[in-house]
Design a protein around this motif. Sequence first.
Motif: not given
Length: 243
Positions: A11-20, A38-48, A166-174
């Motif tokens: 149910s979130f609409s904005r995602v920020l992905a921060i990886v190494a 594809a659902q219309g959510k905004q996703v931004v990538y940030c790489l360290a 305040r982001a509501s959650q952190i998601l950790v794939p795999w």
Amino acid sequence: MDKPLQLLDESFSRVLAIVAHPDDLEYGTAAAVARWTAQGKQVVYCLATSGEAGIDGIEPERCGPLREAEERAGAALVGVDTVEFLGYPDGVLEYGLDLRRDVARVVRRHKPDAVITGNHHETWSPGVYNQADHIALGRAVIDGVRDAANRWVFRELADEGLAPWRASQILVPWSPVATHAVDVTETFDAGVSSLRAHSEYLRGLGGSDAMSDPEEFLAALARPVGASIDTRYGVAMEVITSD
């Protein structure tokens, strides 16, 4: 057989992905990103880092810009047009205040509902140890997301015009302790294409490395999603609340 996972609440609409590194998101998460955009959510990538130490046969000065370009190309294939790099040196990331501050800064700037990061645990599975950059970055993200919500931590960010967020959650794939998953059956092929965009990196692995075949490797990662749901491919997620 792996225990079926619960479907993630999307149910979130904005995602920020921060990886190494460049390719960290493509190895297993990009298919979920394709679903969300594809659902219309905004996703931004940030790489360290720029991944400049990631190809043995290419010197870092040439490798860094090459891998940044591959990351942008792979991101575009799953609907992401904003890719940022923090400029930390590849291979020697250290958990610390500088990294936490930069995480808090990017969270306040992009105001995500959910933050994605890499596996912060010591292992991927029993006997399969994680890489030091992943651990340092993942732990800094968990703390930096919390810092972003606290007006009294890194007060200099307020001077930059960045209010607490305040982001509501952190998601950790795999993650090895994943409990949820995203059904990516319909966007699996987009995830494969996104990883294939890292052509020089894949070539550097050599054909004998299991990670050099995007479709075979990503299919092997697939996890069942719900015992009663007809799902071929799922991206497993650890869910951390940011309170």
